[in-house]
Motif scaffolding. Structure first.
Motif, PDB file in Angstrom:
ATOM      1  N   SER A 109      75.850 132.945  -1.945  1.00  0.00           N
ATOM      2  CA  SER A 109      77.263 133.285  -2.077  1.00  0.00           C
ATOM      3  C   SER A 109      77.443 134.752  -1.722  1.00  0.00           C
ATOM      4  O   SER A 109      76.556 135.567  -1.970  1.00  0.00           O
ATOM      5  CB  SER A 109      77.743 133.055  -3.515  1.00  0.00           C
ATOM      6  N   LEU A 114      77.787 129.450   0.674  1.00  0.00           N
ATOM      7  CA  LEU A 114      78.429 128.301   0.037  1.00  0.00           C
ATOM      8  C   LEU A 114      79.725 128.709  -0.652  1.00  0.00           C
ATOM      9  O   LEU A 114      80.661 127.931  -0.741  1.00  0.00           O
ATOM     10  CB  LEU A 114      77.486 127.671  -0.985  1.00  0.00           C
ATOM     11  N   GLU A 115      79.758 129.935  -1.161  1.00  0.00           N
ATOM     12  CA  GLU A 115      80.912 130.445  -1.900  1.00  0.00           C
ATOM     13  C   GLU A 115      81.215 131.868  -1.436  1.00  0.00           C
ATOM     14  O   GLU A 115      80.306 132.617  -1.089  1.00  0.00           O
ATOM     15  CB  GLU A 115      80.621 130.506  -3.404  1.00  0.00           C
ATOM     16  N   GLY A 147      82.697 129.251 -11.391  1.00  0.00           N
ATOM     17  CA  GLY A 147      82.753 128.210 -10.362  1.00  0.00           C
ATOM     18  C   GLY A 147      81.460 128.115  -9.575  1.00  0.00           C
ATOM     19  O   GLY A 147      80.990 127.019  -9.240  1.00  0.00           O
ATOM     20  N   GLU A 191      79.049 126.319 -11.813  1.00  0.00           N
ATOM     21  CA  GLU A 191      79.353 124.881 -11.865  1.00  0.00           C
ATOM     22  C   GLU A 191      78.846 124.172 -10.613  1.00  0.00           C
ATOM     23  O   GLU A 191      78.276 123.085 -10.696  1.00  0.00           O
ATOM     24  CB  GLU A 191      80.856 124.650 -12.025  1.00  0.00           C
ATOM     25  N   HIS A 192      79.057 124.761  -9.443  1.00  0.00           N
ATOM     26  CA  HIS A 192      78.563 124.157  -8.203  1.00  0.00           C
ATOM     27  C   HIS A 192      77.041 124.039  -8.216  1.00  0.00           C
ATOM     28  O   HIS A 192      76.483 123.043  -7.768  1.00  0.00           O
ATOM     29  CB  HIS A 192      79.026 124.948  -6.987  1.00  0.00           C
ATOM     30  N   HIS A 250      76.005 121.221 -10.633  1.00  0.00           N
ATOM     31  CA  HIS A 250      76.336 119.871 -10.178  1.00  0.00           C
ATOM     32  C   HIS A 250      75.790 119.566  -8.794  1.00  0.00           C
ATOM     33  O   HIS A 250      76.064 118.517  -8.240  1.00  0.00           O
ATOM     34  CB  HIS A 250      77.843 119.654 -10.211  1.00  0.00           C
ATOM     35  N   GLU A 294      76.550 120.754  -5.930  1.00  0.00           N
ATOM     36  CA  GLU A 294      77.494 120.746  -4.821  1.00  0.00           C
ATOM     37  C   GLU A 294      77.093 121.822  -3.833  1.00  0.00           C
ATOM     38  O   GLU A 294      76.691 122.900  -4.209  1.00  0.00           O
ATOM     39  CB  GLU A 294      78.922 121.002  -5.338  1.00  0.00           C
ATOM     40  N   GLY A 295      77.210 121.534  -2.545  1.00  0.00           N
ATOM     41  CA  GLY A 295      76.718 122.494  -1.580  1.00  0.00           C
ATOM     42  C   GLY A 295      77.538 122.639  -0.331  1.00  0.00           C
ATOM     43  O   GLY A 295      77.006 122.949   0.723  1.00  0.00           O
ATOM     44  N   GLU A 296      78.838 122.412  -0.385  1.00  0.00           N
ATOM     45  CA  GLU A 296      79.656 122.594   0.798  1.00  0.00           C
ATOM     46  C   GLU A 296      80.189 124.014   0.831  1.00  0.00           C
ATOM     47  O   GLU A 296      80.583 124.570  -0.193  1.00  0.00           O
ATOM     48  CB  GLU A 296      80.828 121.604   0.787  1.00  0.00           C
TER      49      GLU A 296
END
Length: 183
Positions: free
Chosen positions: A92, A125-126, A169, A172-173, A176, A178-180
């Motif tokens: 990120s 990712l972020e 956030g 949290e990604h 969970h 999440e990797g977009e």
């Protein structure tokens, strides 16, 4: 679960998150680290020049103050130096910029473009974009004179809640899986 997969879970839980930054004061970066800790993460917060390896880290957040419409050189150099390692980790980016004190669509586009040189190397990712503060007394003499000449106005425009929410956030990604990429 097999013994190897159980061991993998414990290794993942034990790995730390790195917040690497380039800044004159480091206060926003500390807030990112604190917010991650409040969400349960194990976090190390270090200036980019102090980081020699990324091996102990599960993910990396790299941030910089903005000067002259770009990341500080040491932050961009960190990404270049560690590109191979960063390609293997969730990454990120965040930046802190006085321009973003007015959160308009135009400023969002302008400030987001400051990341183009490192986004060309690696897409994160972020991305976190935050207003900063301008305290001329903390700047080198030449920059202090430039700020006064431009009548940029000093102040502290950091939105601590937005910083905390963004870091939460990111956590949290990670939790969970999440990797977009998001911008």
């Amino acid at each position: 679960m097999t013994p190897d997969s159980i061991r993998g879970v414990f290794i993942m839980l034990d790995q730390r998150i790195l917040v690497a930054y380039a800044s004159h004061t480091g206060s926003t970066e500390e807030a990112v680290g604190t917010a991650l800790q409040e969400h349960g993460a194990r976090v190390d917060v270090h200036p980019v020049q102090d980081v020699t390896t990324l091996k102990p880290y599960r993910t990396v957040l790299v941030g910089s103050a903005i000067h002259a419409a770009k990341w500080l050189p040491e932050a961009a150099e960190f990404v270049k130096r560690h590109t191979t390692e960063l390609e293997q980790l969730p990454l990120s980016y965040f930046l802190v910029c006085a321009t973003f004190r007015e959160d308009t669509a135009e400023h969002h586009r302008e400030v987001l473009a400051y990341l183009d040189p490192v986004r060309v190397l690696l897409e994160p990712l972020e991305i976190g974009l935050f207003a900063g503060r301008l305290d001329a007394s903390r700047l080198p003499l030449l920059e202090r004179m430039l700020v006064k000449a431009m009548k940029s106005g000093e102040g502290d425009w950091r939105d601590w809640e937005a910083i905390h929410d963004w870091a939460g956030g990111v956590w949290e990604h990670l939790e969970h899986g999440e990797g977009e990429a998001v911008a």
